[in-house]
Design a protein around this motif. Structure first.
Motif, PDB file in Angstrom:
ATOM      1  N   THR A  65     -50.594 -35.359 -42.237  1.00 43.08           N
ATOM      2  CA  THR A  65     -50.736 -36.246 -43.396  1.00 43.08           C
ATOM      3  C   THR A  65     -50.175 -35.582 -44.647  1.00 43.08           C
ATOM      4  N   GLU A  66     -50.462 -34.299 -44.809  1.00 45.59           N
ATOM      5  CA  GLU A  66     -49.981 -33.585 -45.992  1.00 45.59           C
ATOM      6  C   GLU A  66     -48.453 -33.566 -46.052  1.00 45.59           C
ATOM      7  N   VAL A  67     -47.829 -33.276 -44.938  1.00 48.06           N
ATOM      8  CA  VAL A  67     -46.366 -33.206 -44.896  1.00 48.06           C
ATOM      9  C   VAL A  67     -45.771 -34.586 -45.134  1.00 48.06           C
ATOM     10  N   LEU A  68     -46.324 -35.595 -44.471  1.00 46.21           N
ATOM     11  CA  LEU A  68     -45.817 -36.959 -44.654  1.00 46.21           C
ATOM     12  C   LEU A  68     -46.018 -37.444 -46.081  1.00 46.21           C
ATOM     13  N   ALA A  69     -47.138 -37.090 -46.676  1.00 46.01           N
ATOM     14  CA  ALA A  69     -47.385 -37.476 -48.070  1.00 46.01           C
ATOM     15  C   ALA A  69     -46.346 -36.845 -48.988  1.00 46.01           C
ATOM     16  N   GLU A  70     -46.054 -35.572 -48.757  1.00 44.28           N
ATOM     17  CA  GLU A  70     -45.047 -34.892 -49.567  1.00 44.28           C
ATOM     18  C   GLU A  70     -43.681 -35.569 -49.436  1.00 44.28           C
ATOM     19  N   LEU A  71     -43.303 -35.900 -48.205  1.00 47.74           N
ATOM     20  CA  LEU A  71     -42.013 -36.558 -47.997  1.00 47.74           C
ATOM     21  C   LEU A  71     -42.006 -37.971 -48.592  1.00 47.74           C
ATOM     22  N   ALA A  72     -43.091 -38.699 -48.435  1.00 52.23           N
ATOM     23  CA  ALA A  72     -43.155 -40.075 -48.949  1.00 52.23           C
ATOM     24  C   ALA A  72     -43.086 -40.109 -50.470  1.00 52.23           C
ATOM     25  N   LEU A  73     -43.691 -39.144 -51.098  1.00 45.23           N
ATOM     26  CA  LEU A  73     -43.752 -39.138 -52.561  1.00 45.23           C
ATOM     27  C   LEU A  73     -42.552 -38.456 -53.219  1.00 45.23           C
ATOM     28  N   ASN A  74     -41.964 -37.471 -52.542  1.00 44.68           N
ATOM     29  CA  ASN A  74     -41.008 -36.615 -53.244  1.00 44.68           C
ATOM     30  C   ASN A  74     -39.616 -36.502 -52.651  1.00 44.68           C
ATOM     31  N   ALA A  87     -44.826 -43.707 -41.071  1.00 42.90           N
ATOM     32  CA  ALA A  87     -45.604 -42.754 -40.273  1.00 42.90           C
ATOM     33  C   ALA A  87     -47.031 -42.625 -40.806  1.00 42.90           C
ATOM     34  N   LEU A  88     -47.200 -42.659 -42.120  1.00 38.26           N
ATOM     35  CA  LEU A  88     -48.545 -42.595 -42.697  1.00 38.26           C
ATOM     36  C   LEU A  88     -49.398 -43.773 -42.217  1.00 38.26           C
ATOM     37  N   GLY A  89     -48.753 -44.896 -41.957  1.00 36.89           N
ATOM     38  CA  GLY A  89     -49.465 -46.078 -41.476  1.00 36.89           C
ATOM     39  C   GLY A  89     -49.985 -45.935 -40.056  1.00 36.89           C
ATOM     40  N   LYS A  90     -49.648 -44.850 -39.402  1.00 37.13           N
ATOM     41  CA  LYS A  90     -50.113 -44.623 -38.028  1.00 37.13           C
ATOM     42  C   LYS A  90     -51.202 -43.560 -37.955  1.00 37.13           C
ATOM     43  N   LEU A  91     -51.558 -42.995 -39.105  1.00 36.36           N
ATOM     44  CA  LEU A  91     -52.558 -41.928 -39.123  1.00 36.36           C
ATOM     45  C   LEU A  91     -53.873 -42.446 -39.707  1.00 36.36           C
ATOM     46  N   ALA A  96     -54.236 -40.452 -46.144  1.00 36.21           N
ATOM     47  CA  ALA A  96     -53.044 -41.291 -45.950  1.00 36.21           C
ATOM     48  C   ALA A  96     -53.202 -42.595 -46.717  1.00 36.21           C
ATOM     49  N   ARG A  97     -54.384 -43.167 -46.671  1.00 35.51           N
ATOM     50  CA  ARG A  97     -54.639 -44.418 -47.423  1.00 35.51           C
ATOM     51  C   ARG A  97     -54.470 -44.208 -48.919  1.00 35.51           C
ATOM     52  N   GLN A  98     -54.959 -43.071 -49.412  1.00 34.48           N
ATOM     53  CA  GLN A  98     -54.838 -42.777 -50.842  1.00 34.48           C
ATOM     54  C   GLN A  98     -53.371 -42.644 -51.249  1.00 34.48           C
ATOM     55  N   VAL A  99     -52.598 -41.981 -50.431  1.00 41.88           N
ATOM     56  CA  VAL A  99     -51.166 -41.812 -50.723  1.00 41.88           C
ATOM     57  C   VAL A  99     -50.473 -43.170 -50.717  1.00 41.88           C
ATOM     58  N   LEU A 100     -50.788 -43.991 -49.732  1.00 39.15           N
ATOM     59  CA  LEU A 100     -50.176 -45.324 -49.655  1.00 39.15           C
ATOM     60  C   LEU A 100     -50.563 -46.170 -50.867  1.00 39.15           C
ATOM     61  N   ALA A 115     -45.517 -49.669 -48.176  1.00 38.62           N
ATOM     62  CA  ALA A 115     -46.873 -49.152 -48.387  1.00 38.62           C
ATOM     63  C   ALA A 115     -47.901 -50.211 -47.997  1.00 38.62           C
ATOM     64  N   VAL A 116     -47.658 -51.461 -48.357  1.00 41.13           N
ATOM     65  CA  VAL A 116     -48.568 -52.559 -47.979  1.00 41.13           C
ATOM     66  C   VAL A 116     -48.598 -52.708 -46.462  1.00 41.13           C
ATOM     67  N   GLN A 117     -47.439 -52.687 -45.826  1.00 40.64           N
ATOM     68  CA  GLN A 117     -47.391 -52.835 -44.368  1.00 40.64           C
ATOM     69  C   GLN A 117     -48.161 -51.705 -43.674  1.00 40.64           C
ATOM     70  N   SER A 118     -48.021 -50.498 -44.186  1.00 39.00           N
ATOM     71  CA  SER A 118     -48.730 -49.369 -43.597  1.00 39.00           C
ATOM     72  C   SER A 118     -50.234 -49.472 -43.848  1.00 39.00           C
ATOM     73  N   LEU A 119     -50.616 -49.937 -45.024  1.00 40.21           N
ATOM     74  CA  LEU A 119     -52.043 -50.136 -45.295  1.00 40.21           C
ATOM     75  C   LEU A 119     -52.632 -51.199 -44.372  1.00 40.21           C
ATOM     76  N   LYS A 120     -51.887 -52.261 -44.128  1.00 44.43           N
ATOM     77  CA  LYS A 120     -52.348 -53.292 -43.185  1.00 44.43           C
ATOM     78  C   LYS A 120     -52.577 -52.683 -41.808  1.00 44.43           C
ATOM     79  N   GLN A 121     -51.651 -51.844 -41.398  1.00 43.84           N
ATOM     80  CA  GLN A 121     -51.727 -51.231 -40.072  1.00 43.84           C
ATOM     81  C   GLN A 121     -52.934 -50.301 -39.962  1.00 43.84           C
TER      82      GLN A 121
END
Length: 159
Positions: A65-74, A87-91, A96-100, A115-121
């Protein structure tokens, strides 16, 4: 086998082959080592970072989650960011929810949509594109992750 693939990854000069090694590790459900993740997330080639996102989507939450959050944000590459968001939507991880939820404030509509699609998932909820409602839900359910019901789910003793 995992060690051999990791050694091949570090020895490989061709970014397409490095990406293919990561894809193969994902297909074989081989968890990556922290060393491999560190190298892949800073790889110059976006296809390697994208394959890392796919691999981490199959990993246990936490460091993935940490690595994916870093990539998603930066990350500077839009495709890498999008792969990380998916990928965050699968964890199943509150972080992960906070990052999304944070990504809902991004100015790019594609990022917001993903981000919405991943939150739905992750949540099984559907608030459409109502970003404020998504953020409220994520923030109110951060305490619910500890086994505590959300305020709206608590029943009054009078009823």
């Amino acid at each position: 086998m995992a060690r051999q693939l990791e050694e091949a990854f570090f020895a490989e000069d061709d970014p397409q082959l490095r990406a293919e090694i990561l894809r193969l590790m994902g297909q074989l459900n081989m968890p990556p080592t922290a060393t491999l993740v560190g190298r892949a997330k800073s790889d110059d080639d976006p296809s390697v970072r994208i394959q890392l996102c796919h691999l981490l989507a199959k990993s246990p939450p936490g460091s993935a989650t940490e690595v994916l959050a870093e990539l998603a944000l930066n990350d500077t590459d839009q495709d890498v960011r999008q792969a990380a968001i998916k990928a965050l939507g699968k964890l199943p991880d509150p972080h992960a929810r906070q990052v999304l939820a944070k990504l809902l404030r991004n100015r790019d509509p594609a990022i917001q949509y993903l981000a919405v699609q991943s939150l739905k998932q992750i949540t099984g909820k559907d608030f459409g594109l109502d970003f404020k409602q998504w953020e409220a839900y994520v923030n109110s359910n951060s305490s619910a992750e500890d086994g505590q019901p959300a305020l709206a789910e608590k029943t009054s003793p009078r009823y």
